[in-house]
Design a protein around this motif. Structure first.
Motif, mmCIF file in Angstrom:
data_model
loop_
_atom_site.group_PDB
_atom_site.id
_atom_site.type_symbol
_atom_site.label_atom_id
_atom_site.label_comp_id
_atom_site.label_asym_id
_atom_site.label_seq_id
_atom_site.Cartn_x
_atom_site.Cartn_y
_atom_site.Cartn_z
ATOM 1 N N PRO A 170 -12.372 7.468 -3.927
ATOM 2 C CA PRO A 170 -13.624 5.697 -3.595
ATOM 3 C C PRO A 170 -13.426 5.004 -4.410
ATOM 4 O O PRO A 170 -13.894 5.158 -5.723
ATOM 5 N N SER A 171 -13.094 4.119 -3.953
ATOM 6 C CA SER A 171 -12.611 2.643 -4.843
ATOM 7 C C SER A 171 -13.308 1.865 -4.697
ATOM 8 O O SER A 171 -13.612 1.279 -3.251
ATOM 9 N N TYR A 172 -12.816 0.161 -5.191
ATOM 10 C CA TYR A 172 -13.196 -1.269 -4.233
ATOM 11 C C TYR A 172 -11.919 -1.004 -4.049
ATOM 12 O O TYR A 172 -10.703 -1.011 -4.233
ATOM 13 N N TYR B 46 -6.362 9.991 -0.340
ATOM 14 C CA TYR B 46 -7.436 8.892 -1.633
ATOM 15 C C TYR B 46 -8.882 8.845 -0.850
ATOM 16 O O TYR B 46 -9.413 7.732 -1.095
ATOM 17 N N ASP C 257 0.639 -1.433 0.011
ATOM 18 C CA ASP C 257 -0.121 -0.180 -0.148
ATOM 19 C C ASP C 257 0.555 1.584 0.068
ATOM 20 O O ASP C 257 1.952 1.602 0.231
ATOM 21 N N SER C 258 0.431 2.385 -0.399
ATOM 22 C CA SER C 258 0.877 3.511 -0.540
ATOM 23 C C SER C 258 0.072 4.820 -0.331
ATOM 24 O O SER C 258 -1.049 4.512 -0.602
ATOM 25 N N GLY D 265 -0.363 16.327 -0.611
ATOM 26 C CA GLY D 265 0.701 17.282 -0.274
ATOM 27 C C GLY D 265 -0.052 18.174 0.286
ATOM 28 O O GLY D 265 -1.589 18.369 -0.172
ATOM 29 N N GLU E 256 -0.010 9.061 -1.161
ATOM 30 C CA GLU E 256 0.668 10.196 -1.535
ATOM 31 C C GLU E 256 -0.097 11.545 -1.258
ATOM 32 O O GLU E 256 -1.656 11.584 -1.417
ATOM 33 N N LEU F 279 -11.087 18.091 -4.999
ATOM 34 C CA LEU F 279 -11.130 19.026 -5.991
ATOM 35 C C LEU F 279 -11.751 20.892 -5.438
ATOM 36 O O LEU F 279 -11.270 21.755 -6.192
ATOM 37 N N VAL G 116 -10.865 10.765 -1.063
ATOM 38 C CA VAL G 116 -11.538 11.527 -1.625
ATOM 39 C C VAL G 116 -11.953 10.856 -3.026
ATOM 40 O O VAL G 116 -12.645 10.975 -3.977
ATOM 41 N N THR H 124 -4.137 18.219 -0.452
ATOM 42 C CA THR H 124 -4.712 17.124 -1.996
ATOM 43 C C THR H 124 -6.042 16.097 -1.189
ATOM 44 O O THR H 124 -6.507 15.534 -2.077
ATOM 45 N N VAL H 125 -6.006 16.544 0.118
ATOM 46 C CA VAL H 125 -6.783 15.538 0.664
ATOM 47 C C VAL H 125 -7.952 16.236 0.357
ATOM 48 O O VAL H 125 -8.886 15.247 1.161
ATOM 49 N N LEU H 126 -8.199 16.870 -0.096
ATOM 50 C CA LEU H 126 -9.855 18.054 0.203
ATOM 51 C C LEU H 126 -10.517 17.296 -1.498
ATOM 52 O O LEU H 126 -9.576 17.606 -2.443
#
Lengths: 1060, 475
Positions: free
Chosen positions: A698-700, A694, A609-610, A614, A612, A646, A696, A642-644
């Motif tokens: 959402p994914s499987y 991430y 897992d990673s 900023g 990133e 866009l 923001v 970036t965590v908010l």
């Protein structure tokens, strides 16, 4: 120097021999500082003449003067003194620090230095001495009880335990509530990445700093102080400045050494009258469980103490019977061993710490280099921690306009075996004491290599004998064979460049990095309970954060008489952060004790897992001052994160503060009011709360457990993303004053603050029938309102060098936290669960509600019984709250000649803790409160139904075991919630500075010796059996919960500090 | 003058830098490199099956409560659930996990399959949803179905009555049966139950529908004619070769028999077999007892079989200590033991019941013995090695009780409907529980989050107690 001096004297005599009508003599003496230590470099002048000298390294001086002359003594930062020459030829005294020292400069946000008098908000500064007088391995421990409004909680008494810091209460429900740590301008990561509720406890980031390297530690508490840090500073900021090179005449080498011994000093009050088992008359240790009657097999599987009475002459076959005679075990005396836990289970911890530092300077550069080594052995058998620090900094003046600096730190922390905490008796051996068998002599289990092996098909098959055959391995075997090795390498460094464009304008550019890589393993050998075929996991995490910042500052004075001062700074910052995680788990091993992922019986589970993220920012700040007694500060920063989302990722943080030095503005008698500053501020800060990289997007997710070990399979997370999420905002208002009275002998600093956080982001629980368990939303309001008070008094201040000084410092902080506006009333806090107890954020209560099952009661509050056993209420209740009402500390210090004495008391009042140690201890009959009724049975105090809808007093007798195991169980938690208040005698140190006159011919500047004690005693507590200062970990949800804590330790140490 | 130009240049540079770079590249940084945003049509299938099957066979819930309440199993220690204090956390998890980690994914898979025009996966998705909803409706009663799984649009769904839930479940199964027409493919590696065999899925959907219809056979919603048409379709699972189960191949949870976790923890002594079952099987000389249970002290000890009656606050003191009673049979504790979804034994016995009650045509006795034989085969015994006398419905109901041993919630479901055999209340029961529990209480999360809708359901169904009967439990 001396030759020059005698020359002057001769000349003087030659010239004035005819003019003297008064007796001329040599006046000599010693000038010392407020602590009685010699003050070199004091300027002494005979007033009205040019006759002058300076004190030497020992504070001594000699000057020629006549009776009636006035000698004027001055030194930067100290109040000047004038002494009239009288009959005596010796004039020696102490100088007092000048409160109005314009040089008193404090490092504030973003490294901007400000005069303390100009700061319009509350900030508390600790100096090197405050942090190192009583040495600690983790600098956060040194803050406890010293800073008003700051709450320090240590997770456990273990060396290397994580520590949690909260400043002015908690303003977020999920997400990080710990302050930002900045060291020499570099942001340092303070998380431990520890597993929640179980697993190894690791020291968090701040622990990596060597306390000996710290010059000052400034706690920026309120919004105005931290708004320049933007969204990351919303929980407060701790700004640390390390020591740098300085001009000195000596070699500049310092050597500090410390040795300390730790021993546990809190133990549950165990009962020592009944031993292991469930039967009052019989015990036999064999395989499996056993009870009275029927086909009685063994009781070795029982981990409770409802067995036969001890010390009454009974003899039974016990585990030691198998040690003495494995093939034909014989009954042995059934006796108590009341002190065995204290004497035989825990070790004495030993910690040594050495730091060597060099510093110096030349015309254009100053430097400091320090090397530190700490080596500790824990109180839990076979646990340790080593830390190697190398740090240094160099500052250059490249030219008149250009300056540059480099700071660098390398820290290696490692352990061959870290202590495990929380539930999970497999790793946390203290679990064996929470349940337990009271007759066990633990010393018989230590020599596990020579004990017979368990042969029967039980939990610990083929491992050395233990008192318990179903749930626990021999603890010493486990601590030596199931290790948790850990290693972390960390580099923290920065480069900075400054350019002075002209006298008013300069630019500073800095880039700093915090990089670490962290490897930890969990090793389990064959025969480990629940892991009979072994287990191995290897986790590697690396992370870096880089911050690059540029500030341009403008400084000028304007107006008639240059009455107005103006400072302006503009700048920007770019932050980039990346974390990588790799984990491999071998769930079962082929070969025992070969801890390698290739040794797995099935392909190892892999996690990769990673993350990133900023933040880009611009900011500006300015200060307008009038005549050095009115200061108006304003600042603004804008973050793009970036965590908010866009569309909504920009956030602006304004702040304004005012400082009025009333003592300078008005004519006030400086002897009474030496200094009085009134301050006020307002600020708006905010944060992204729990949103991470991430969140923001959402994914499987792919399951960590592929189907049958081989096919990946996917699922959807249970928290639904909400595209309308916006950042959470906090507004804070603060007023206060800083006063120094009676020639600085009395200092009072007071603040009142009120903060409100709105739109707090949390995953709002929804009905699971919607397909999701929660939805991200801005859905709560949290207010924190409080006061901070710091009072210092120099009760006795001696005027002579080496005289007796005595003073006290008191700090007090009260914070009222309140949660509101949560839809549905409450949310469970993350990681805040212990069996059926949850910690929550609940409307109308402070954060940290303890919520769980309770007794059913009548309207008048009496407990309802049925068949002699207490009944559980159909609804869970609010049982308490982890938030304290107020915290405070009292420090007493004294000095006399070369001796110095310091002691600190630490108080926390209010707040509750749920103690699972207590619940299980009562359920298993291990604690002394389970003694009443063992022989006669228990009639519970309360009422029972009279059959007609009313109640009569309960009169049904129940066995002690049935009663206690119902009243204290996972079905009734109310009985184990206690007031967590305490008064602790936290620190005591006695120091002695060897008189410098002994060093005349040796290149040693000073030798300081010290004896110090930490955690001397708990003078007051309400919670039985445990230290109420405890938590599962550093998360908000983990406060207020306790299970099998590593007991707190008292540490006695000896230290030596030598300066060359 | 020059110096001011320098300054304004620098300042404008700063501002430019600030404004242009404020959030460029953010999109790229925010793309998670480790988790997918689009997947294969049936990549969720294995997760759905495994989660559903493991959750239903959770030994802390079904193993301690449902199986103990029909007195198939019991616990000689830590037996709160035995005495009708079930683990609330496990009850909550059944609800939460089934909705959020089974039904949610199954509906998502159905949507992906529909977009890809893959009928087979659609049919499988609908069948699994139906099984999941039915599991919840059977244990809680009234549950949200029509308003369920709408995510943010309906975070607090209203409850349907159990009757209405069943109606929707049956129509899901009808659609599934139609969709499982042979077109489309199912990835065999994802399908832990049938390895992608569409015809077997059709049989499973038909059989689940049949079983569900039999379950509501005492209610006004029951339709016997439809029952007959299911029989006529020839797609019922009456042959053991079509049994629906998962047999895991590793020894590590979640990829192993959930009950194997007990073995790994060395805690096999904590569970035992109930004496109602043991005594019944001893009195009928039922050879399955040797598979269902171990002899006291282990097989081969010669100690015979002994079960424990339900309850007792201190079993050891009452003569039922661990080691003195029979543990669960080794065959059921193995890591690769089949974890059952639906068996031919149960279907045959239900056919016998339907024939006996004249809902369908056919010879009840033939179906009865076919069911017993299927159960024997399932337990590794030979067909015909046990022939209990056929005495009509009494015999059928007894065999339904015996044959569903360790099959999730089925024993409790069938016993609640038939009330055969008669079971006595546990010794030392929880205060206020005066009859054997007939449902699980609603999860505490619903009480705190969805109170209004929950209250409406309770008003319709009855108090939220363990002893309230669900709609199809009509006796």
């Amino acid at each position: 120097m001396k030759t020059k001096f005698s020359g002057i004297l001769t000349l003087f005599l030659a010239f004035v021999v005819q003019f003297t009508f008064a007796q001329e003599k040599t006046i000599s003496g010693t000038v010392s500082d407020e602590n009685g230590l010699p003050l070199p470099g004091v300027n002494i002048i005979v007033k009205g003449t040019t006759n002058g000298t300076q004190t030497d390294f020992d504070g001594n001086y000699a000057i020629s003067a006549s009776a009636g002359d006035v000698l004027s003594y001055s030194f930067v930062g100290y109040t000047s003194n004038e002494m009239t020459v009288g009959a005596s030829s010796n004039i020696s005294f102490s100088m007092a620090p000048d409160v109005q020292a314009i040089d008193e400069v404090v490092v504030t946000a973003l490294g901007i230095k400000k005069e303390e008098r100009s700061i319009g908000y509350s900030a508390q500064n600790l100096k090197s001495d405050d942090l190192t007088k009583v040495p600690v391995t983790n600098v956060v421990d040194a803050l406890s009880g010293k800073v008003a409004g700051v709450n320090i909680t240590k997770s456990s008494g273990d060396v290397g335990a994580s520590t949690r810091i909260t400043i002015r209460g908690i303003s977020t429900i999920y997400g990080n509530s710990q302050p930002l740590i900045v060291v020499d301008g570099v942001v340092m990561n303070n998380s431990t990445f520890a597993e929640s509720n179980s697993g190894t406890d690791l020291p968090n980031g701040l622990a990596d700093i060597n306390p000996e390297d710290i010059e000052s530690l400034n706690v920026l508490k309120g919004g105005a102080a931290t708004s320049l840090y933007g969204m990351r500073g919303t929980n407060g900021v701790i700004v640390i400045t390390t020591k740098s090179g300085s001009k000195n005449e000596s070699l500049g080498i310092t050597l500090s050494s410390n040795v300390s011994f730790s021993n546990t000093y809190i133990f549950p009050n165990y009962q020592n009258s009944y031993g292991q088992g469930h039967s009052a008359s019989y015990f036999e240790y064999q395989d499996g469980f056993g009870y009275d009657g029927g086909a009685a097999t063994g009781d070795g599987g029982v981990d409770e103490s409802w067995g036969p009475a001890l010390d009454k002459g009974f003899e039974f076959i016990q585990f030691q019977s198998l040690i003495d005679n494995p093939n034909n075990p014989q009954a042995q005396p059934w006796v108590s061993n009341p002190d065995s836990v204290k004497d035989d289970f825990y070790n004495t911890g030993l910690s040594t710490s050495n730091t060597l530092s060099l510093n110096g300077s030349s015309d254009n550069a100053s430097y400091r280099l320090s090397l530190g080594l700490t080596d500790s052995e824990g109180i839990i058998h076979n646990t340790d921690l080593r830390k190697y620090n190398i740090s240094g900094n160099v500052n250059f003046d490249l030219s008149e306009k250009w300056s540059a600096g480099i700071t660098a730190m390398y820290i290696k922390s490692e352990s061959d075996n870290r202590n495990a905490v929380g539930y999970g008796d497999v790793d946390n051996q203290i679990g064996q004491l929470v349940w337990g068998a009271r007759q066990v002599d633990w010393s018989l289990l230590r020599d596990w290599e020579n004990l017979p092996l368990i042969e029967t098909n039980n939990a610990g098959i083929y491992t050395p004998l233990n008192w318990n055959l179903s749930f626990n391995n021999n603890p010493f075997w486990a601590l030596e064979n199931n290790l948790h090795p850990w290693e972390r390498n960390r580099w923290v460094g920065s480069v900075n460049l400054g350019y002075e464009i002209n006298d008013n304008l300069n630019i500073a550019v800095q880039s700093g990095i915090d990089y670490f890589d962290d490897t930890r393993e969990v090793q389990r050998s064959f025969g480990t309970v629940d892991f009979r075929n072994g287990y191995y996991s290897l986790t590697n995490r690396n992370s870096y954060e880089v911050n690059t910042q540029a500030i341009i500052s403008y400084d000028t004075k304007i107006g008639a008489n240059e009455d107005f001062g103006l400072n302006l700074s503009l700048g920007g910052n770019i932050m980039k952060r990346k974390t990588r995680l790799f984990q491999g788990i071998a769930e079962q091993l082929v070969l025992d004790k070969l801890f390698n992922l290739s040794n797995a019986t099935a392909p190892p589970l892999l996690t990769d897992d990673s993350a990133e993220s900023g933040i880009n920012s611009v900011f500006g700040t300015g200060q307008i001052s009038y005549k050095n007694y009115i200061y108006l500060d304003f600042s603004g920063r804008n973050d793009w994160a970036t965590v908010l989302p866009l569309e909504n990722n920009s956030f602006f943080y304004p702040a304004v503060s005012l400082s009025v030095v009333a003592s300078d503005m008005f004519e006030i008698d400086k002897d009474i009011v030496s200094f009085l500053k009134i301050r006020g501020s307002w600020a708006k800060t905010g944060s992204a709360g729990p949103l991470n990289a991430y969140s923001v997007a959402p994914s499987y997710s792919l399951s960590a457990f592929p189907l049958n070990g081989s096919d990946p399979t996917a699922f959807i997370g249970t928290t639904l993303w909400n595209e309308t999420i916006s950042p959470q905002e906090e507004t804070e208002f603060e007023v206060g004053f800083d006063g120094r009275f009676l020639s600085n002998r009395l200092r009072i600093d007071f603040s009142y603050y009120n903060k409100e956080a709105v739109d707090v982001i949390l995953p709002v629980d929804v009905s699971a029938a919607s397909g999701f368990a929660s939805v991200w939303d801005n859905a709560a309001t949290i207010t924190n309102e409080g006061i901070e008070l710091i009072v210092g008094a120099d009760i006795i201040r001696s005027q002579e060098a080496g005289g007796f000084n005595f003073g006290i410092d008191v700090n007090f902080g009260k914070n009222d936290n309140m949660v509101s506006d949560i839809d549905g009333d409450a949310v469970n806090l993350s990681a805040g669960r212990l069996w059926n107890v949850n910690t929550q954020a609940r409307n109308g209560y402070p954060i940290g509600v303890i919520y769980g099952p309770a007794f059913a009661r009548t309207d008048s509050g009496e407990i309802i019984y049925d068949n002699g056993l207490p009944v559980q209420d159909s609804e869970y209740k609010v049982l308490g709250n982890s938030q304290a009402d107020w915290t405070g500390g009292l420090a007493v210090n004294a000095s006399y000649k070369g001796f110095s004495f310091r002691t600190l008391f630490d108080v926390k009042s209010g707040g509750e803790v749920y103690s699972q140690t207590n619940t299980w201890g009562m359920l298993s009959g291990v604690l002394e409160e389970t003694l009443p009724g063992r022989e006669t049975g228990v009639i519970g105090v309360g009422v029972m139904s009279d059959g007609n809808g009313g109640y009569v007093p309960n009169n049904v007798v129940q066995t002690a075991q049935s009663y206690y195991s119902t009243a204290y169980s996972q079905n009734i938690a109310e009985s184990s919630v206690y007031d967590a208040s305490f008064v602790k005698w936290r620190e005591l140190s006695l120091g002695y500075s060897i008189p410098s006159r002994l060093f005349n011919n040796i290149p040693i500047q000073s030798i300081d010796l010290g004896v110090n004690v930490r955690n001397l005693a708990i003078l007051y507590k309400e919670a039985p059996h445990i230290d109420p200062e405890t938590a599962f970990g550093t998360g908000t949800g983990q406060q207020g919960l306790e299970y099998a804590q590593t007991p707190s330790a008292r540490t006695i140490g000896f230290s030596v500090n030598v300066k060359f | 003058m020059k110096k001011y130009n320098k300054i304004s240049l620098l300042l404008s540079l700063f501002l430019l830098l600030g404004l242009t770079s404020c959030d460029k590249d953010f999109d790229e940084i925010n793309t998670d490199p480790d988790n997918p945003t689009s997947i294969l049509v049936d990549l969720e299938l294995g997760f759905i099956e495994r989660t559903l099957v493991n959750r239903v066979n959770d030994y802390f819930l079904t193993g301690e409560a449902a199986h103990a309440w029909v007195q198939h199993l019991s616990k000689p220690v830590y037996n709160d659930a035995d005495r009708y204090f079930p683990r609330i956390g496990s009850i909550d998890n059944l609800w939460i996990n089934t909705y959020t980690q089974v039904i949610n994914e199954a509906q998502d898979m159905q949507a992906l399959a529909e977009a890809a025009e893959n009928n087979a996966v659609q049919g499988v998705a609908l069948t699994l949803q139906a099984i999941a909803f039915q599991t919840l409706a059977d244990v809680y009663g009234d549950i949200p179905v029509s308003e369920a799984n709408q995510g943010g649009e309906n975070p607090f769904p209203a409850y349907d009555t159990q009757a209405s839930a069943y109606g929707q479940i049956l129509s899901m199964l009808t659609s599934a049966i139609t969709l499982l027409d042979g077109s489309g493919t199912i990835t065999s590696g994802q399908d832990l139950i049938y390895s992608g065999d569409i015809s077997k899925w059709k049989k499973l959907a038909t059989s689940v529908k049949f079983r569900a219809m039999m379950r509501i056979s005492d209610t006004p919603q029951f339709n016997a004619a439809e029952l007959q048409s299911l029989v006529n379709s020839g797609n019922l699972i009456v042959n053991s070769a079509d049994n629906a189960y998962i047999s895991y191949t590793t020894e590590n949870a979640p990829n192993s028999n959930p009950y194997y976790g007990i073995v790994q923890g060395g805690r096999t002594g904590e569970w035992c077999v109930g004496d109602a079952l043991v005594n019944h099987m001893l009195s009928t000389n039922d050879p399955r007892l040797g598979v269902y249970a171990n002899e006291v002290g282990g097989n081969g000890s010669g100690n015979g079989y002994r079960g424990k009656p339900a309850g007792y606050i201190n079993p050891g003191l009452s003569g039922f200590a661990p080691g003195t009673v029979s543990e669960i049979g080794d065959a059921y504790m193995a890591s690769d033991a089949p974890v059952w979804v639906l068996t031919a034994a149960q279907i045959n016995l239900l056919l016998a019941e339907a024939a006996d009650k004249m809902y369908i045509g056919g010879n009840a006795s033939n179906y009865f013995y076919a069911g017993v034989d299927a159960s024997l085969i399932q337990n590794g015994l030979s067909a015909g090695s046990f022939t209990p006398p056929y005495t009509g419905y009494q015999a059928i109901a007894e065999q339904l009780w015996v044959s569903t041993y360790m099959q999730g919630l089925e024993p409790w479901n069938e016993w609640r409907r038939s009330d055969i055999p008669t079971l006595t209340l546990a010794v030392d029961p929880a205060p206020g529980v005066n009859s054997i529990p007939t449902r699980y209480t609603y999860p505490s999360s619903e009480q705190s989050l969805n109170a209004a809708n929950l209250a409406a359901a309770i008003a319709n169904q009855g108090p939220d107690e363990l002893t309230t009967k669900v709609d199809w439990d009509r006796n």
